[in-house]
Design an enzyme around this catalytic site. Structure first.
Site, PDB file in Angstrom:
ATOM      1  CG  HIS A  82      -2.019   1.328   1.211  1.00  0.00           C
ATOM      2  ND1 HIS A  82      -3.117   1.365   0.623  1.00  0.00           N
ATOM      3  CD2 HIS A  82      -1.640   2.594   1.783  1.00  0.00           C
ATOM      4  CE1 HIS A  82      -3.322   2.476   0.672  1.00  0.00           C
ATOM      5  NE2 HIS A  82      -2.620   3.287   1.361  1.00  0.00           N
ATOM      6  CG  ASP A 161     -12.409   3.525   5.114  1.00  0.00           C
ATOM      7  OD1 ASP A 161     -11.908   4.441   5.742  1.00  0.00           O
ATOM      8  OD2 ASP A 161     -12.099   3.514   3.653  1.00  0.00           O
ATOM      9  NE  ARG A 168     -10.651  10.410   7.823  1.00  0.00           N
ATOM     10  CZ  ARG A 168      -9.645   9.676   7.224  1.00  0.00           C
ATOM     11  NH1 ARG A 168      -9.825   8.333   7.037  1.00  0.00           N
ATOM     12  NH2 ARG A 168      -8.528   9.866   7.212  1.00  0.00           N
ATOM     13  CB  SER A 183      -9.006   4.847   6.561  1.00  0.00           C
ATOM     14  OG  SER A 183      -9.408   4.888   5.260  1.00  0.00           O
ATOM     15  CE  LYS A 187      -9.485   1.802   2.786  1.00  0.00           C
ATOM     16  NZ  LYS A 187      -9.453   2.924   2.198  1.00  0.00           N
TER      17      LYS A 187
HETATM   18  N1  URA Z   1      -5.997   6.659   2.039  1.00  0.00           N
HETATM   19  C1  URA Z   1      -7.110   5.719   2.738  1.00  0.00           C
HETATM   20  O1  URA Z   1      -7.673   4.638   2.306  1.00  0.00           O
HETATM   21  N2  URA Z   1      -7.570   6.315   3.750  1.00  0.00           N
HETATM   22  C2  URA Z   1      -6.975   7.527   4.471  1.00  0.00           C
HETATM   23  O2  URA Z   1      -7.323   7.748   5.332  1.00  0.00           O
HETATM   24  C3  URA Z   1      -5.907   8.236   3.704  1.00  0.00           C
HETATM   25  C4  URA Z   1      -5.781   7.685   2.447  1.00  0.00           C
END
Ligand code: URA
Length: 434
Positions: A82, A161, A168, A183, A187
């Site tokens: 990621h 999320d 957000r 967040s 995932k």
């Molecule tokens: N990417 C995400 O998936 N969530 C965040 O809060 C920031 C970047």
């Protein structure tokens, strides 16, 4: 339990229990907690922060708001990556096929771009016909047959999320370390991989502007992953100039393929992709040391098997694999405009954010969630940090729509100049758990 009490306590800097956090997340996702109360709590968390225990509880509650993928039908340790996002970041297109070609299954879910940073899903969408939203069965088939799978995040993975991120986004509460941790990690944990390599970007163009903040975010994600039994490592990498020469979807596919063909091996983009891939190989058990892992990366580039893996992934998922060898089959721009240097000097800085916004305005990115992209437009960045430039040299090639007005001064304004050669700064700023 009353949301009011939770908001009030967090406003004063108190801690929330796992049960309270689960109550909020469940209520936010199913609509029983009104958006105003979620927004107020998000703002209180932004100001007051969360302890490690609270962040862990938030991550778990968000992970459990949806489905968890079971990848056990595919043999081997599954390793994901990621990146916290940057302009021109196409490392997934490069390292996914490399890692898979080295024998390590690489399951990846990606996002669509919004604002000045692009999304991996949009880059893959530039390959004609390629299906970028795979069903669970298609994702598993791709992983089993090519060891690589990439798909847009499905709606049933961590739906809380999606809800909270949308709030957000409109309440200026994105930049919070516990909220970003929960967040991303909710995932990733729901996605089912055994191990994860993080690329935490640091710099004026990234979420985390300082090394201290980037290190805290990386450590927070490593702590959460480790607590949930995931192998996890983080690289902290510099993000100021765009990564690589391409910004824009078809252009980024071309640059990725060129690296998989063995070109631009010394570039920062290639070096960063190879290092991330090497970390993934070590975590997946395909190598014991960094030199051994890097040698494996070079081997699959040289024997063509990394590019062959990308071709197989594309063909299996409905895409035109020939477009990887014949770039004229990719989406094309209506015109190409050259932007030339108006002065002599050294390039001291390249503002990735400014170029990301210019690329978005060309149609390569979304200003609003529902914007439709032009996958053929973008910017070829010829200028390199530290490069000595003579007046009249081409610094950018702008790939625009046919009738689009291109103003060279806007591109030149993204550069800072120096009369002396600037000192090069390394792309790798730190590692955690490596
Ligand atoms: N990417 C995400 O998936 N969530 C965040 O809060 C920031 C970047």
């Amino acid at each position: 339990m009353r949301m009011y009490d939770l908001i009030y306590r967090k406003k004063l800097g108190g801690a929330l229990s796992p049960e309270e956090i689960a109550f909020w997340v469940k209520g936010a996702a199913d609509g029983t907690v009104p958006d105003e109360q979620s927004a107020a709590l998000l703002m209180a968390i932004c100001w007051r922060g969360m302890s490690t225990e609270e962040t862990l509880a938030l991550t778990l509650a968000m992970r459990d708001s949806g489905k968890r993928l079971d990848l056990s039908s595919v043999p081997g340790l599954k390793v994901d990556k990621h990146s916290t996002g940057g302009v021109g970041d196409k490392t997934t297109l490069i390292l996914g096929p490399i890692v898979a070609a080295c024998g390590v299954p690489c399951p990846m879910f990606s996002g669509r771009g919004l604002g000045h940073t692009g999304g991996t899903v949009d880059k893959f969408a530039a390959i004609p016909g390629l299906k970028v939203e795979l069903s669970e069965a298609e994702f598993l088939r791709s992983l089993a047959e090519t060891r690589f799978a990439n798909s847009a995040q499905t709606a049933d993975i961590a739906p809380a999320d999606k809800k909270l991120y949308a709030l957000r986004d409109i309440t200026a509460t994105v930049e919070s370390i516990p909220l970003i941790t929960a967040s991303i990690m909710s995932k990733k944990l729901a996605g089912g991989a055994d191990a994860l390599v993080l690329d935490v970007k640091c710099g004026p163009t990234a979420f985390m502007k300082t090394l201290d903040d980037a290190t805290t975010l990386a450590q927070s994600m490593v702590d959460v992953g480790t607590a949930h039994g995931m192998q996890i490592r983080a690289l902290i990498t510099r993000m100021d100039a765009p990564l690589g020469w391409a910004i824009g979807n078809a252009l980024e596919v071309m640059e990725s393929v060129e690296i998989l063909r063995g070109e631009h091996g010394d570039s920062e983009l290639a070096q960063m992709s190879f290092r991330l891939a090497a970390e993934m190989l070590i975590m997946g058990g395909a190598a014991n040391t960094l030199p051994e892992a890097l040698a494996k990366v070079q081997a699959v580039l040289q024997d063509g098997s990394a590019l062959a893996t990308l071709r197989r992934f594309v063909a299996l998922n409905g895409g035109d694999a020939e477009a990887l060898d014949d770039f004229s089959r990719l989406p094309q721009p209506g015109q190409v405009v050259e932007v030339r240097a108006a002065q002599d000097g050294y390039i001291a800085a390249i503002d990735g954010r400014a170029l990301g916004i210019l690329a978005m305005d060309l149609g390569a990115g979304r200003r609003d969630r529902d914007d439709v992209l032009d996958l053929g437009v973008g910017i070829q960045v010829q200028a390199r940090l530290g490069q000595k430039v003579a007046q009249g040299e081409v610094l950018f090639r702008v790939f625009a729509k046919g009738q689009q007005q291109v103003t060279p001064d806007l591109y030149l304004a993204a550069l800072d100049w120096s009369t002396t050669k600037p000192v090069a700064t390394p792309w790798l700023l730190g590692t955690i758990g490596c």
